[in-house]
Design an enzyme around this catalytic site. Structure first.
Site, PDB file in Angstrom:
ATOM      1  N   PHE A  75     -12.325   6.460   1.292  1.00 16.52           N
ATOM      2  CA  PHE A  75     -12.609   6.132   0.090  1.00 16.52           C
ATOM      3  C   PHE A  75     -13.870   5.564  -0.503  1.00 16.52           C
ATOM      4  O   PHE A  75     -14.322   5.808  -1.518  1.00 16.52           O
ATOM      5  CB  PHE A  75     -11.133   5.005  -0.371  1.00 16.52           C
ATOM      6  CG  PHE A  75     -11.272   4.718  -1.805  1.00 16.52           C
ATOM      7  CD1 PHE A  75     -10.292   5.820  -2.671  1.00 16.52           C
ATOM      8  CD2 PHE A  75     -11.505   3.680  -2.497  1.00 16.52           C
ATOM      9  CE1 PHE A  75     -10.242   5.516  -3.928  1.00 16.52           C
ATOM     10  CE2 PHE A  75     -11.163   3.247  -3.803  1.00 16.52           C
ATOM     11  CZ  PHE A  75     -10.734   4.248  -4.629  1.00 16.52           C
ATOM     12  N   LYS A  99       2.943  -0.740  -5.326  1.00 17.35           N
ATOM     13  CA  LYS A  99       3.490   0.731  -5.325  1.00 17.35           C
ATOM     14  C   LYS A  99       3.303   1.270  -3.747  1.00 17.35           C
ATOM     15  O   LYS A  99       4.091   2.027  -3.526  1.00 17.35           O
ATOM     16  CB  LYS A  99       2.512   1.470  -6.253  1.00 17.35           C
ATOM     17  CG  LYS A  99       0.866   1.364  -5.869  1.00 17.35           C
ATOM     18  CD  LYS A  99       0.363   2.619  -4.940  1.00 17.35           C
ATOM     19  CE  LYS A  99      -0.792   2.297  -4.568  1.00 17.35           C
ATOM     20  NZ  LYS A  99      -1.216   3.404  -3.599  1.00 17.35           N
TER      21      LYS A  99
END
Length: 327
Positions: free
Chosen positions: A13, A190
């Site tokens: 990332f 999430k």
């Protein structure tokens, strides 16, 4: 306004973020990592074969292995896993420029304290503004230049807007927010719900069950965010619903794959190999929700399955036999 940006963390990332910001061409960007050998290879090859195979990095992207490389940066993005961010703040904090803005790019909750990452970073770096970047974006998609939109939040909306302008590009769009609580909790929770959806897929429990988990999971997220002082509208945006849909449906998601393995009855250690942030967040979120008297039955069930306190059949039984209520 041109910025000098440092991205700390040379995993998938962090590397993808550094690449897409460099490609925008508005700011000088340096990717800072702690592995001198890897940084040397990235400089020479312009390729991160382990994290982003086959994706070449822009010529304008700089690389460094020394903490002092962040000294000239006006914006510093922390792109390491959530549980490593406190150590990173202590290591890199002494080299931050006086007015540097620090942005956490991890999706988690500090395990030891239950604090949000922005709270932890403000504790470690009290002289700096702290923001959070989160939302539906896989590293490979970002690095390939596939259209991606995420959220960036700071308490000061002017700072959030400045960051959105500095980091966005032709294929990477940020939306500014002042709700750091909602943006962070959406990103953390999430992951837990993605594990639940993976359990459903791995156990062959059905698409109807997955849809129910996404909808009722979103309701859990909203209750928890509001109880913690965030905004319900944020949960319905990119960092909540958007990230939940992506992570709960795509096999690029580590959390979904971890849940699939659990659903198949496989023994998987979430701390081995690629870190599964949702496995760490589940128990913390469950504990915090109990303290706030917030009902989070799906999160509680995922935590219990991971800890071995419930098997999947028992968890389903508990969820399906709860008292009937309104939506």
């Amino acid at each position: 306004m041109s910025e000098n940006i440092a991205v700390v963390g040379s995993g998938a990332f962090g590397t993808a973020l550094a690449a897409v910001i460099a490609l925008a061409g508005r700011s000088a960007v340096t990717l800072v990592g702690r592995n001198p050998s890897l940084i040397s290879d990235l400089k020479a090859e312009r390729l991160h074969e382990v994290a982003l195979p086959g994706i070449y990095l822009p010529d304008t992207l700089e690389f460094a292995a020394e903490p002092e490389a962040i000294a000239g940066a006006s914006i510093v993005l922390f792109a390491m896993p959530s549980q490593a961010q406190a150590d990173a703040a202590r290591q890199y904090g002494p080299y931050l420029a006086k007015d540097a803005i620090v942005v956490t790019c991890a999706k988690g909750i500090e395990r030891a304290t239950g604090n949000l990452l922005t709270d932890m970073l403000e504790r470690e770096l009290p002289d700096h503004s702290v923001a959070v970047l989160s939302g539906p974006g896989f590293a490979a998609d970002i690095a390939k230049g596939l259209p991606t939109a995420m959220a960036i939040a700071a308490e000061d909306m002017q700072i959030a807007e400045r960051l959105a302008q500095a980091i966005s590009g032709r294929t990477f769009r940020l939306y500014a927010s002042s709700d750091r609580i909602g943006v962070q909790l959406g990103g953390a929770l999430k992951n837990v719900l993605a594990i639940a959806c993976g359990i459903v897929e791995g156990g062959g429990i059905g698409d109807s069950a997955r849809a129910a988990l996404i909808a009722r999971g979103l309701a859990e997220m909203s209750r928890f965010v509001v109880a913690k002082g965030g905004q319900a509208d944020t949960v319905r945006g990119l960092s909540g619903l958007g990230d939940l849909v992506l992570t709960a449906t795509s096999h690029q998601s580590r959390n979904l794959r971890f849940g699939i393995a659990l659903g198949r009855g496989e023994k998987v250690d979430p701390l081995q190999g690629a870190l599964v942030e949702g496995a760490l967040a589940a128990s913390v979120a469950s504990r915090l929700a109990a303290g706030l008297a917030v009902s989070m039955p799906i999160t509680d069930a995922v935590s219990a399955i991971i800890d071995g306190r419930l098997d999947i059949a028992e968890a389903i039984e508990q969820l399906m036999t709860r008292p009937i209520t309104t939506e």
